[in-house]
Design a protein around this motif. Structure first.
Motif, mmCIF file in Angstrom:
data_model
loop_
_atom_site.group_PDB
_atom_site.id
_atom_site.type_symbol
_atom_site.label_atom_id
_atom_site.label_comp_id
_atom_site.label_asym_id
_atom_site.label_seq_id
_atom_site.Cartn_x
_atom_site.Cartn_y
_atom_site.Cartn_z
ATOM 1 N N HIS A 99 22.519 57.672 56.231
ATOM 2 C CA HIS A 99 22.987 57.956 57.534
ATOM 3 C C HIS A 99 23.996 59.290 57.357
ATOM 4 O O HIS A 99 23.931 60.102 58.024
ATOM 5 C CB HIS A 99 23.796 56.588 58.176
ATOM 6 N N ARG A 100 24.591 59.111 56.101
ATOM 7 C CA ARG A 100 25.525 60.385 55.855
ATOM 8 C C ARG A 100 24.592 61.740 56.062
ATOM 9 O O ARG A 100 25.351 62.817 56.300
ATOM 10 C CB ARG A 100 26.252 60.209 54.807
ATOM 11 N N VAL A 101 23.451 61.651 55.297
ATOM 12 C CA VAL A 101 22.718 62.938 55.332
ATOM 13 C C VAL A 101 21.899 63.034 56.573
ATOM 14 O O VAL A 101 22.001 64.364 57.080
ATOM 15 C CB VAL A 101 21.529 62.539 54.304
ATOM 16 N N THR A 102 21.396 62.119 57.435
ATOM 17 C CA THR A 102 20.435 62.377 58.452
ATOM 18 C C THR A 102 21.172 62.190 59.809
ATOM 19 O O THR A 102 20.790 62.763 60.865
ATOM 20 C CB THR A 102 19.449 61.398 58.545
ATOM 21 N N GLU A 103 22.288 61.313 59.722
ATOM 22 C CA GLU A 103 23.148 61.156 60.981
ATOM 23 C C GLU A 103 22.331 60.145 61.984
ATOM 24 O O GLU A 103 22.662 60.264 63.117
ATOM 25 C CB GLU A 103 23.683 62.369 61.556
ATOM 26 N N GLU A 104 20.961 59.716 61.452
ATOM 27 C CA GLU A 104 20.181 58.810 62.185
ATOM 28 C C GLU A 104 20.921 57.354 62.123
ATOM 29 O O GLU A 104 20.837 56.873 61.024
ATOM 30 C CB GLU A 104 18.852 59.099 61.995
ATOM 31 N N ARG B 161 21.405 53.886 58.602
ATOM 32 C CA ARG B 161 22.548 53.596 58.283
ATOM 33 C C ARG B 161 22.486 52.498 57.456
ATOM 34 O O ARG B 161 21.779 51.445 57.712
ATOM 35 C CB ARG B 161 23.260 52.840 59.540
ATOM 36 N N GLY B 162 23.310 52.538 56.121
ATOM 37 C CA GLY B 162 23.111 51.797 55.181
ATOM 38 C C GLY B 162 21.818 51.473 54.538
ATOM 39 O O GLY B 162 21.746 50.810 53.738
ATOM 40 N N ALA B 163 21.060 52.694 54.616
ATOM 41 C CA ALA B 163 19.858 52.710 53.607
ATOM 42 C C ALA B 163 20.178 53.739 52.461
ATOM 43 O O ALA B 163 20.732 54.602 52.503
ATOM 44 C CB ALA B 163 18.894 53.465 54.709
#
Length: 351
Positions: A262-267, A271-273
């Motif tokens: 999520h920190r890379v894509t903000e999608e 999250r948590g992947a």
């Protein structure tokens, strides 16, 4: 690719990691690097029989001399900010090319936040780190060298200058790159070496190639359990990873969980992947998961077949609970142990 070509690639890889049958280094060099053989056409580097050709960047083709240089740099502690560690420190031969720690420890004894992933077949990946934030491989190598892993930081150019002051490295960089060492071409050399770290000769591979005696009956049963439990949704193919990112709930019960991809894509879906780890050499590379929170392989299996840790972003499509007996779990472990590599990433002589 035909069968005979695959055989040549397989033999070349065995020689590459063992050091047997090493080619003679160039006579004109004062320092004699150990030059190990590669396939006849490195631009078609596909040492996993039946698998796709590795994507080699056009600006960083594989050569045996470059791989030899990268191998030395990979093992050289002089590259780190405090002179205490090399890339090999986090990717050790007897620990499944990991480091045996829950989370990595970098230069200056800095404790990092994530587990050291194995490097098996890393040349087939397109994105790097648990969250896939870095690409290509040479850029990831440079980031790890500059960042917490190797801790070069603002001293990176000084460290490179020190490399240029070592005659054996001077000669090799001139021969391989046509000039002196830079942070960029040193990283390219290390990336080239890492592309030669290929797993395809496990007992499971030999069984799949027709040797029925290569694995036990328990391992054969365990492979059926593995498929029936739909572990192949994510751990599929010759790499035993889909190279994708999934939330299985690890660490999501923390007060401030690591949000991973999520920190890379903000999608929200990310999250948590975290990237699916390969299962090759898995019995040797614990502790497990991105935070090293699970000590044993048996515990990791219990967590996964139990459906992971519930949270709003859990990947329920791919991670499904499976009701396995104790015997089925034991057979599953036997199968996973059949993915162990017999290999030796031996330390080269350094200039």
């Amino acid at each position: 690719m035909n069968q005979s070509t695959n055989f040549i690639f397989a033999i070349s890889f065995v020689f590459l990691v063992s050091g047997c049958g090493a080619a003679e280094p160039p006579e004109e060099m004062g320092f004699q690097p150990e030059i190990l053989p590669l396939p006849a056409d490195p631009s078609d580097y596909a040492p996993i029989p039946g698998y796709e050709t590795m994507n080699i960047p056009a600006d960083n083709p594989i050569t045996a001399e470059k791989a030899a240089l990268g191998r030395q740099l990979f093992f050289d502690q002089r590259l780190s900010g405090d002179g205490s560690r090399a890339c090999y420190s986090c990717h050790q031969n007897d620990l499944g090319l990991s480091d045996g720690r829950p989370t990595a420890v970098g230069a200056f004894e800095r404790t990092l936040t994530r587990n050291s992933p194995t490097l098996w077949n890393i040349g087939y990946h397109a994105e790097y780190y648990w969250d896939g934030r870095s690409q290509p491989l040479a850029s990831q190598t440079l980031a790890a060298w500059r960042g917490g892993n190797m801790g070069a930081g603002d001293d990176l150019e000084q460290i490179v200058a020190q490399l240029n002051g070592i005659e054996g490295y001077q000669e090799q960089f001139q021969a391989v790159f046509g000039g002196e060492a830079t942070a960029e071409n040193a990283s390219q050399a290390m990336a080239t070496f890492m592309r030669t770290i290929v797993s395809h000769d496990t007992p499971w591979d030999r069984w799949q190639a027709g040797d029925e005696s290569a694995v036990s009956d328990a391992a054969k049963n365990g492979y059926e359990v593995f498929k029936n439990a739909e572990c192949t949704n994510c751990h599929d193919g010759a790499l035993f990873t889909d190279l994708q990112y999934h939330n299985v709930g690890v660490g999501m019960d923390a007060e401030e969980p690591d949000v991973g991809r999520h920190r890379v894509t903000e999608e929200d879906k990310d999250r948590g992947a975290f990237k699916t780890p390969t299962l090759r050499d898995i019995s040797q590379s614990g502790p497990y998961f991105h935070n090293g929170s699970v000590e044993t392989l048996a515990e990791a299996i219990d967590f996964m077949v139990g459906g992971g840790q519930d949270n709003p972003s859990l990947d329920r499509e791919n991670l499904k609970p499976a009701d396995l007996s104790d015997e089925e779990k034991a057979d599953l472990i036997a199968f996973l142990e059949s993915l162990d590599e017999a290999y030796e990433l031996s330390t080269p002589e350094l200039p």
